[in-house]
Design an enzyme around this catalytic site. Sequence first.
Site, PDB file in Angstrom:
ATOM      1  N   GLY A   1      68.091  44.603  50.700  1.00  0.00           N
ATOM      2  CA  GLY A   1      68.094  43.192  49.726  1.00  0.00           C
ATOM      3  C   GLY A   1      68.494  42.080  50.995  1.00  0.00           C
TER       4      GLY A   1
ATOM      5  N   PRO B   1      78.319  50.279  73.543  1.00  0.00           N
ATOM      6  CA  PRO B   1      78.667  50.348  72.291  1.00  0.00           C
ATOM      7  C   PRO B   1      77.253  51.281  71.107  1.00  0.00           C
ATOM      8  CG  PRO B   1      80.079  49.404  72.309  1.00  0.00           C
ATOM      9  CD  PRO B   1      79.272  49.053  73.867  1.00  0.00           C
TER      10      PRO B   1
END
Lengths: 61, 61, 61, 61, 61, 61
Positions: free
Chosen positions: E11, E2
């Site tokens: 941040g 996947p």
Amino acid sequence: MPYVTVKMLEGRNDEQKKALVEKVTEAVVETTGASKDKVAVFIEEMSKSDYAVGGKRLSDE
Amino acid sequence: MPYVTVKMLEGRNDEQKKALVEKVTEAVVETTGASKDKVAVFIEEMSKSDYAVGGKRLSDE
Amino acid sequence: MPYVTVKMLEGRNDEQKKALVEKVTEAVVETTGASKDKVAVFIEEMSKSDYAVGGKRLSDE
Amino acid sequence: MPYVTVKMLEGRNDEQKKALVEKVTEAVVETTGASKDKVAVFIEEMSKSDYAVGGKRLSDE
Amino acid sequence: MPYVTVKMLEGRNDEQKKALVEKVTEAVVETTGASKDKVAVFIEEMSKSDYAVGGKRLSDE
Amino acid sequence: MPYVTVKMLEGRNDEQKKALVEKVTEAVVETTGASKDKVAVFIEEMSKSDYAVGGKRLSDE
């Protein structure tokens, strides 16, 4: 890597999709230097009722 | 360009989807200055079994 | 939910982007019946050197 | 926010998908400090005829 | 496959991102049965001026 | 339509990117029958610190 996504209207047949992924992969390998087995291609098909240009869906034309 | 994708739960009817692409296109044209015929809108519908918030799928609630 | 992504060329100023998310959100709320606080909008900006139409990047025109 | 998309071949059953969104959400909460109810997970399933590695679709192998 | 994409506000520091991809990969392997070396994770960071909830960007709050 | 997105590590130079969009566009036109001026290509570049395979970012190798 690279990962290529081709988003297009549904309706292409299986032979076209097979050729599409082959040719696109070759194009990516040739121009980026990526090794062929690292290139993944995803086909995403859209319905005409889920796609609009200029505010009008293709299913409404 | 611009390209707008609206991802939402399945279940809206055809009239809602038609209105959605019209109004969203107008909003984009009005605020970005793009010409209307250059705005594309894609609708992507999700099933409740493929969408989770807080670790729980909507189909499990 | 709904989640809206607007992909466009870089260069719009902050006021335009602020207005864009406001107007697009209103359009989605009005047409889908989603509650306003559930609508998320993402802006993705493209450089002219990373976007091509007809096989030609905008930076090469 | 954060928004997590898991793109994978179709075929996982409902229990696997339920567990997937739970565990992925926990992993995101634990490592990013996001609050659990802010984490959204989307599952996107691909068909073997729409996915290729090395220029060959899985349906052609 | 996947393929996992985590979209979040910018941040987080480097240690958080390192831990994020490790834990998310483990969660996917454990629940889908995919082999670990087949799992790819992409981090996409958003600026507060490009992300809105309820029609208001985080940079305007 | 079609819309092609190529996601890859940053670092290719401008000539490579120019050639990439040309060759990929040709491959799509040739195999899908789309008209050339309808094919859009987007390049998305990833940093090594935002991309992991097998739970390990490329920047940590």
